[in-house]
Scaffold this motif. Structure first.
Motif, PDB file in Angstrom:
ATOM      1  N   LEU A  77       0.816  -1.206   0.000  1.00 49.47           N
ATOM      2  CA  LEU A  77       0.000   0.000   0.000  1.00 49.47           C
ATOM      3  C   LEU A  77       0.854   1.262   0.000  1.00 49.47           C
ATOM      4  CD1 LEU A  77      -2.710  -1.008   2.643  1.00 49.47           C
ATOM      5  CD2 LEU A  77      -2.774  -1.342   0.163  1.00 49.47           C
ATOM      6  N   GLU A  78       0.326   2.294  -0.636  1.00 56.43           N
ATOM      7  CA  GLU A  78       1.033   3.570  -0.722  1.00 56.43           C
ATOM      8  C   GLU A  78       0.793   4.400   0.532  1.00 56.43           C
ATOM      9  OE1 GLU A  78       1.164   7.676  -3.408  1.00 56.43           O
ATOM     10  OE2 GLU A  78      -0.112   5.975  -4.024  1.00 56.43           O
ATOM     11  N   CYS A  79       1.852   5.010   1.037  1.00 56.84           N
ATOM     12  CA  CYS A  79       1.761   5.948   2.151  1.00 56.84           C
ATOM     13  C   CYS A  79       1.315   7.304   1.607  1.00 56.84           C
ATOM     14  CB  CYS A  79       3.110   6.061   2.862  1.00 56.84           C
ATOM     15  SG  CYS A  79       3.138   7.303   4.173  1.00 56.84           S
ATOM     16  N   LEU A  80       0.222   7.834   2.157  1.00 54.48           N
ATOM     17  CA  LEU A  80      -0.318   9.105   1.687  1.00 54.48           C
ATOM     18  C   LEU A  80       0.153  10.290   2.519  1.00 54.48           C
ATOM     19  CD1 LEU A  80      -3.993   7.993   0.981  1.00 54.48           C
ATOM     20  CD2 LEU A  80      -2.166   8.314  -0.691  1.00 54.48           C
ATOM     21  N   ALA A  81       0.262  10.084   3.832  1.00 56.11           N
ATOM     22  CA  ALA A  81       0.606  11.205   4.713  1.00 56.11           C
ATOM     23  C   ALA A  81       1.132  10.687   6.036  1.00 56.11           C
ATOM     24  CB  ALA A  81      -0.624  12.084   4.946  1.00 56.11           C
ATOM     25  N   ILE A  82       1.890  11.538   6.725  1.00 53.45           N
ATOM     26  CA  ILE A  82       2.370  11.268   8.081  1.00 53.45           C
ATOM     27  C   ILE A  82       1.741  12.301   9.003  1.00 53.45           C
ATOM     28  CG2 ILE A  82       4.379  10.991   9.568  1.00 53.45           C
ATOM     29  CD1 ILE A  82       4.396   9.007   7.296  1.00 53.45           C
ATOM     30  N   THR A  83       1.155  11.837  10.107  1.00 57.09           N
ATOM     31  CA  THR A  83       0.548  12.744  11.079  1.00 57.09           C
ATOM     32  C   THR A  83       1.148  12.486  12.463  1.00 57.09           C
ATOM     33  OG1 THR A  83      -1.262  11.286  11.781  1.00 57.09           O
ATOM     34  CG2 THR A  83      -1.579  12.546   9.734  1.00 57.09           C
ATOM     35  N   GLY A  84       0.569  13.086  13.461  1.00 56.47           N
ATOM     36  CA  GLY A  84       1.070  12.912  14.814  1.00 56.47           C
ATOM     37  C   GLY A  84       0.821  11.538  15.398  1.00 56.47           C
ATOM     38  N   VAL A  85      -0.048  10.750  14.795  1.00 61.04           N
ATOM     39  CA  VAL A  85      -0.355   9.419  15.321  1.00 61.04           C
ATOM     40  C   VAL A  85       0.269   8.297  14.504  1.00 61.04           C
ATOM     41  CG1 VAL A  85      -2.489  10.135  16.439  1.00 61.04           C
ATOM     42  CG2 VAL A  85      -2.539   9.360  14.050  1.00 61.04           C
ATOM     43  N   LEU A  98      -4.747   3.578   9.014  1.00 56.73           N
ATOM     44  CA  LEU A  98      -3.696   4.023   9.924  1.00 56.73           C
ATOM     45  C   LEU A  98      -2.636   2.947  10.141  1.00 56.73           C
ATOM     46  CD1 LEU A  98      -2.505   5.999  12.047  1.00 56.73           C
ATOM     47  CD2 LEU A  98      -4.023   4.914  13.732  1.00 56.73           C
ATOM     48  N   LEU A  99      -1.381   3.364  10.040  1.00 56.10           N
ATOM     49  CA  LEU A  99      -0.234   2.544  10.433  1.00 56.10           C
ATOM     50  C   LEU A  99       0.438   3.282  11.591  1.00 56.10           C
ATOM     51  CD1 LEU A  99       1.878   0.321  10.197  1.00 56.10           C
ATOM     52  CD2 LEU A  99       2.868   1.518   8.255  1.00 56.10           C
ATOM     53  N   PRO A 100       0.133   2.897  12.846  1.00 58.61           N
ATOM     54  CA  PRO A 100       0.658   3.634  14.001  1.00 58.61           C
ATOM     55  C   PRO A 100       2.182   3.626  14.044  1.00 58.61           C
ATOM     56  CG  PRO A 100      -1.110   2.126  14.643  1.00 58.61           C
ATOM     57  CD  PRO A 100      -0.725   1.775  13.242  1.00 58.61           C
ATOM     58  N   ASP A 121      -7.333  -4.433  15.429  1.00 59.57           N
ATOM     59  CA  ASP A 121      -6.590  -4.347  16.678  1.00 59.57           C
ATOM     60  C   ASP A 121      -7.481  -4.799  17.839  1.00 59.57           C
ATOM     61  OD1 ASP A 121      -4.270  -3.362  18.316  1.00 59.57           O
ATOM     62  OD2 ASP A 121      -5.833  -2.030  19.085  1.00 59.57           O
ATOM     63  N   GLU A 122      -6.988  -5.773  18.620  1.00 57.70           N
ATOM     64  CA  GLU A 122      -7.799  -6.337  19.701  1.00 57.70           C
ATOM     65  C   GLU A 122      -8.126  -5.304  20.770  1.00 57.70           C
ATOM     66  OE1 GLU A 122      -6.004  -9.813  21.299  1.00 57.70           O
ATOM     67  OE2 GLU A 122      -6.115 -10.949  19.426  1.00 57.70           O
ATOM     68  N   ALA A 123      -7.195  -4.404  21.064  1.00 58.71           N
ATOM     69  CA  ALA A 123      -7.402  -3.440  22.141  1.00 58.71           C
ATOM     70  C   ALA A 123      -8.411  -2.355  21.766  1.00 58.71           C
ATOM     71  CB  ALA A 123      -6.067  -2.804  22.534  1.00 58.71           C
ATOM     72  N   SER A 124      -8.272  -1.796  20.570  1.00 62.36           N
ATOM     73  CA  SER A 124      -9.117  -0.670  20.173  1.00 62.36           C
ATOM     74  C   SER A 124     -10.332  -1.064  19.334  1.00 62.36           C
ATOM     75  CB  SER A 124      -8.283   0.346  19.386  1.00 62.36           C
ATOM     76  OG  SER A 124      -7.866  -0.222  18.145  1.00 62.36           O
ATOM     77  N   GLY A 125     -10.268  -2.238  18.705  1.00 64.60           N
ATOM     78  CA  GLY A 125     -11.339  -2.656  17.806  1.00 64.60           C
ATOM     79  C   GLY A 125     -11.279  -1.997  16.450  1.00 64.60           C
ATOM     80  N   ARG A 126     -10.216  -1.196  16.184  1.00 64.07           N
ATOM     81  CA  ARG A 126     -10.078  -0.505  14.909  1.00 64.07           C
ATOM     82  C   ARG A 126      -9.268  -1.352  13.931  1.00 64.07           C
ATOM     83  NH1 ARG A 126      -7.851   3.995  18.381  1.00 64.07           N
ATOM     84  NH2 ARG A 126      -9.672   5.090  19.216  1.00 64.07           N
ATOM     85  N   ILE A 127      -9.462  -1.084  12.653  1.00 59.09           N
ATOM     86  CA  ILE A 127      -8.656  -1.730  11.621  1.00 59.09           C
ATOM     87  C   ILE A 127      -7.378  -0.921  11.459  1.00 59.09           C
ATOM     88  CG2 ILE A 127      -8.566  -2.525   9.232  1.00 59.09           C
ATOM     89  CD1 ILE A 127     -11.641  -2.488   9.238  1.00 59.09           C
ATOM     90  N   VAL A 128      -6.232  -1.577  11.586  1.00 59.10           N
ATOM     91  CA  VAL A 128      -4.942  -0.903  11.480  1.00 59.10           C
ATOM     92  C   VAL A 128      -4.001  -1.751  10.629  1.00 59.10           C
ATOM     93  CG1 VAL A 128      -5.160   0.281  13.692  1.00 59.10           C
ATOM     94  CG2 VAL A 128      -4.087  -1.979  13.593  1.00 59.10           C
ATOM     95  N   ALA A 129      -2.862  -1.152  10.279  1.00 59.98           N
ATOM     96  CA  ALA A 129      -1.812  -1.856   9.539  1.00 59.98           C
ATOM     97  C   ALA A 129      -0.565  -1.932  10.410  1.00 59.98           C
ATOM     98  CB  ALA A 129      -1.493  -1.127   8.236  1.00 59.98           C
TER      99      ALA A 129
END
Length: 279
Positions: A77-85, A98-100, A121-129
């Motif tokens: 996958l292509e990286c689109l942007a970098i943020t604070g998270v 999101l890729l933390p 993600d088991e802790a947050s329930g969100r889909i992450v990479a």
């Protein structure tokens, strides 16, 4: 029961100015299918097939679009942007993936693509990479793979030995450098062949079928090329290894074996100048 990260057929409960509310069961309750994604034809009580994830406000939301990768799989996958998270990746949905930072092995750069594993993600329930791929590569089960077996590969990195590969989307393997005669890149998908399964469950791989099968395949390619060249090809065992590899993508040793086999079968003639097809 519907879950985040899955496709499901959900019942349409009601319409609101901003979209349709769907029944996603006790766990998620009612989820919104935004108006911009509503089907042309629908009715209250009817069903619509959607993918479930979280929107930018962290609320469960539905989309009729298909993500570029389903959770539980690897993707390039292509990286689109970098943020604070962390980094955000393009996976084909309105909300980027999101890729933390904690899941990155190196700092990513916008515009470049990376091999990642996508999961809920088991802790947050969100889909992450994640870039920590080894956590999701299990050892090959005993007896699952045999020598010479064809497998699907995704390449994801280099080592001193060669190239690291994901085998059938589940296991880790290595393509040894001395078995590779063309340029490979991370994210490339290709067929490979099992050389052996090591005691630790890692798989040694080759890009070419083993033994006789590899030579048979190369013999056919040489004959087809000779026919396309009106019966003569200025390639011989005197040619530099680089020239042979550029022409056929194989080592000089493999070329000599295949050409020698064709000569013994009286299908070609060999000389220092090249090969000629026997009528």
């Amino acid at each position: 029961m519907a879950h985040i990260g899955e496709r499901a057929s959900l019942t349409i409960l009601r319409e609101q100015p901003f979209g349709l509310f769907l029944d996603a069961g006790d766990e998620l309750g009612e989820v919104l299918l935004p108006r911009r994604e509503m089907p042309v034809k629908w009715q209250i009580g009817g069903e619509v097939e959607v993918f479930l994830y979280h929107d930018s406000e962290d609320r469960p939301v539905a989309t009729m679009k298909h993500p570029g990768v389903m959770p539980g799989n690897f993707a390039y996958l292509e990286c689109l942007a970098i943020t604070g998270v962390g980094a955000f990746l393009d996976w084909g949905l309105p909300k980027d993936l999101l890729l933390p930072f904690r899941e990155q092995k190196e700092r990513l750069e916008p515009g470049k693509s990376y091999v990642v594993h996508v999961h809920v993600d088991e802790a947050s329930g969100r889909i992450v990479a994640t870039r920590r791929l080894n956590k999701f590569l299990g050892p090959a089960p005993a007896g699952r793979y045999q020598e010479g077996q064809e497998v699907e590969l995704m390449l994801y990195g280099k080592t001193e030995l060669g190239y690291k590969a994901i085998v059938d989307g589940k296991h880790g393997g290595v393509l040894f450098a001395n078995e590779v005669f063309r340029r490979l890149r991370a994210g490339e998908k290709t067929k490979g062949y099992v050389v052996q399964v090591r005691p630790d469950g890692k798989i040694d791989l080759s890009l070419y079928p083993p033994g006789r099968a590899r030579i048979d395949d190369l013999e056919t390619r040489i004959e087809e090329e000779l026919k396309a060249r009106s019966g003569f090809w200025a390639l011989s065992d005197k040619s530099p290894a680089e020239e042979i590899h550029k022409a056929l993508g194989v080592s000089k040793k493999a070329f000599k074996q295949a050409a020698g086999a064709l000569f013994k079968k009286r299908r070609i003639e060999l000389s220092d100048e090249g090969m000629r097809l026997v009528d």
